[in-house]
Design a protein around this motif. Sequence first.
Motif, PDB file in Angstrom:
ATOM      1  N   ILE A  37       0.834  -1.203   0.000  1.00 43.44           N
ATOM      2  CA  ILE A  37       0.000   0.000   0.000  1.00 43.44           C
ATOM      3  C   ILE A  37       0.869   1.254   0.000  1.00 43.44           C
ATOM      4  O   ILE A  37       0.633   2.204  -0.757  1.00 43.44           O
ATOM      5  CB  ILE A  37      -0.942   0.000   1.233  1.00 43.44           C
ATOM      6  N   ASN A  40       2.444   1.604  -3.384  1.00 40.18           N
ATOM      7  CA  ASN A  40       1.456   1.990  -4.392  1.00 40.18           C
ATOM      8  C   ASN A  40       1.085   3.466  -4.307  1.00 40.18           C
ATOM      9  O   ASN A  40       0.836   4.114  -5.320  1.00 40.18           O
ATOM     10  CB  ASN A  40       0.177   1.156  -4.244  1.00 40.18           C
ATOM     11  N   ARG A  41       1.027   3.975  -3.108  1.00 37.71           N
ATOM     12  CA  ARG A  41       0.644   5.378  -2.932  1.00 37.71           C
ATOM     13  C   ARG A  41       1.714   6.323  -3.467  1.00 37.71           C
ATOM     14  O   ARG A  41       1.429   7.469  -3.783  1.00 37.71           O
ATOM     15  CB  ARG A  41       0.368   5.662  -1.444  1.00 37.71           C
ATOM     16  N   LYS A  42       2.951   5.821  -3.557  1.00 35.80           N
ATOM     17  CA  LYS A  42       4.037   6.681  -4.013  1.00 35.80           C
ATOM     18  C   LYS A  42       4.407   6.416  -5.469  1.00 35.80           C
ATOM     19  O   LYS A  42       4.704   7.346  -6.227  1.00 35.80           O
ATOM     20  CB  LYS A  42       5.273   6.469  -3.120  1.00 35.80           C
ATOM     21  N   THR A 320      -7.443   1.628   0.168  1.00 38.70           N
ATOM     22  CA  THR A 320      -6.031   1.292   0.396  1.00 38.70           C
ATOM     23  C   THR A 320      -5.073   2.112  -0.449  1.00 38.70           C
ATOM     24  O   THR A 320      -4.082   2.655   0.069  1.00 38.70           O
ATOM     25  CB  THR A 320      -5.787  -0.202   0.138  1.00 38.70           C
ATOM     26  N   ILE A 321      -5.305   2.170  -1.758  1.00 38.56           N
ATOM     27  CA  ILE A 321      -4.309   2.821  -2.625  1.00 38.56           C
ATOM     28  C   ILE A 321      -4.890   3.992  -3.421  1.00 38.56           C
ATOM     29  O   ILE A 321      -4.317   4.399  -4.437  1.00 38.56           O
ATOM     30  CB  ILE A 321      -3.646   1.794  -3.572  1.00 38.56           C
ATOM     31  N   THR A 322      -6.012   4.489  -2.981  1.00 41.36           N
ATOM     32  CA  THR A 322      -6.664   5.700  -3.494  1.00 41.36           C
ATOM     33  C   THR A 322      -7.293   5.497  -4.879  1.00 41.36           C
ATOM     34  O   THR A 322      -7.045   4.506  -5.557  1.00 41.36           O
ATOM     35  CB  THR A 322      -5.696   6.907  -3.561  1.00 41.36           C
ATOM     36  N   LYS A 324      -6.736   6.765  -7.676  1.00 42.29           N
ATOM     37  CA  LYS A 324      -5.893   6.767  -8.879  1.00 42.29           C
ATOM     38  C   LYS A 324      -5.669   5.353  -9.414  1.00 42.29           C
ATOM     39  O   LYS A 324      -5.287   5.180 -10.574  1.00 42.29           O
ATOM     40  CB  LYS A 324      -4.549   7.446  -8.595  1.00 42.29           C
ATOM     41  N   TRP A 325      -5.925   4.330  -8.557  1.00 41.70           N
ATOM     42  CA  TRP A 325      -5.769   2.936  -8.965  1.00 41.70           C
ATOM     43  C   TRP A 325      -7.111   2.252  -9.205  1.00 41.70           C
ATOM     44  O   TRP A 325      -7.173   1.023  -9.293  1.00 41.70           O
ATOM     45  CB  TRP A 325      -4.989   2.158  -7.895  1.00 41.70           C
TER      46      TRP A 325
END
Length: 486
Positions: A37, A40-42, A320-322, A324-325
Amino acid sequence: MSSQTGNDSLKSKTTKGLLWGGMASIIQQFLGFGFGILLNRKLTAEDYGLVAMITIFSVLASAFQESGFVYGIVNKKEVQHKDYNAVFWTSVGIGTFIYIVLFFSAPLIALYYNQPVLVELSRFTFLSFWLGSFGIAHNAYLFRNLKIKERVITGTLALILSNTIGIYLAYKGYAYWAFAVQIVSYSGFNMLGFWYFSKFKPSFTFDFSPIRDILGFSSKILVTNIFININKNIYAAILGKHYTTEELGYTVQPNKWSQMAQSILTNMVNNVTQPILREIEDDKDRQVRVFRKLISFTAFLAFPMLFGLTTVAQDFITITITEKWQQSAIFLQIFCIGAAFDSVSNVFSSLIISKGKSQIYMRNIVVFGLLQIAILVFGKSLGIEMLIALTSGLNALWIFVWYASAKPYMTYSFRYLIQDVFSYAVLAGISCLAAHYATASIANLYLRFASTIAVAVCAYIIVNRVFKPSILLELFSYFITVIRKK
């Protein structure tokens, strides 16, 4: 009395193996999930897509260097230091040779994908399997001697340390290099852990004669491992040529997460299935009973876990990963359905290996891999979603192939297959559908997500209590016993 003692010893080994294997899988997968997570966020879909393009080369190289030696050692009746030593030097030699070949092939790989950056990235990432070659013999020692706790500690520490490094680099702006460093460092830490816990220490005595004995069995495992890794990583290798790195990147994490959820079960069961079934090979009736419990236990957990993840996929991705995914949610749903059935197929394949029928095991994996490749190659115009749906469907159907292959070696009827496997698939499907429709009107994202899981769990327990109470009672009785012993 001796028979009873043997039964207790077997039950103790099975229980400890399942507990340690299960605990390890849960801890490691949740740690991997948490670290994933943060990454993925970065990182971006393009970052994941780039690394995914070359992953298949690393995993295939790992399969070549291992050459099925771990299973070959396990299936040998007597193992001496010279056997482990021969495996060690053979693995290191193969790993070094393959790394040199791939090092000079890096420009061709970059040209195939039309991504110049892959030259240096692949040369670095390929170090992962070369480092891993130094720990294969030690891993075989731990696996053969049921040193499950030691393997758990090794894997967990390697996961924590490598992901900590990867996240640090990601947040320092190293993009896809952070992901690559995480892969290589995990392999290195894992190898060091195997060395620390294993009593085997290599010597400079180069006697490769034991390899000939091991290769009769392990050569088939080699081919099998190659296709297992192809099956898991073929999407990027083929689709990376025809779709953008961004489109490919959206499939990477869903595939990884579905495999992580599946691994919680398969790692737990694999730690005990083959050794235990071999130990009771002469008692056919008992073997059937043990096998039915193993496959029922797997199905009981696999279908609600993976069908449940399919049910909450959209909310899960957003939380979890916003957002954008969000495009990756559909891939997570598709992968999870195939992974649920593959978890059960894994138990059949372990049975086949325990019978020494590595050629059957190899044949099933190879044919599945070839069919999957054919779907991806000839159906590439259908779009990524349809291609992955077709391969996931193939996974679900392939359980019948494994069943047919295992049937000659155990009196396991089709009625048992329905009772032990598909009944749980139906009950899990009903529970998840009920949870979806019961909570669909909830507007709050977090409340809907939590409520869907809660309703699905409660519904699954209820329908199992009504239609299949035996496994619930067994699990309840077992945990009561464990608590009282403490």
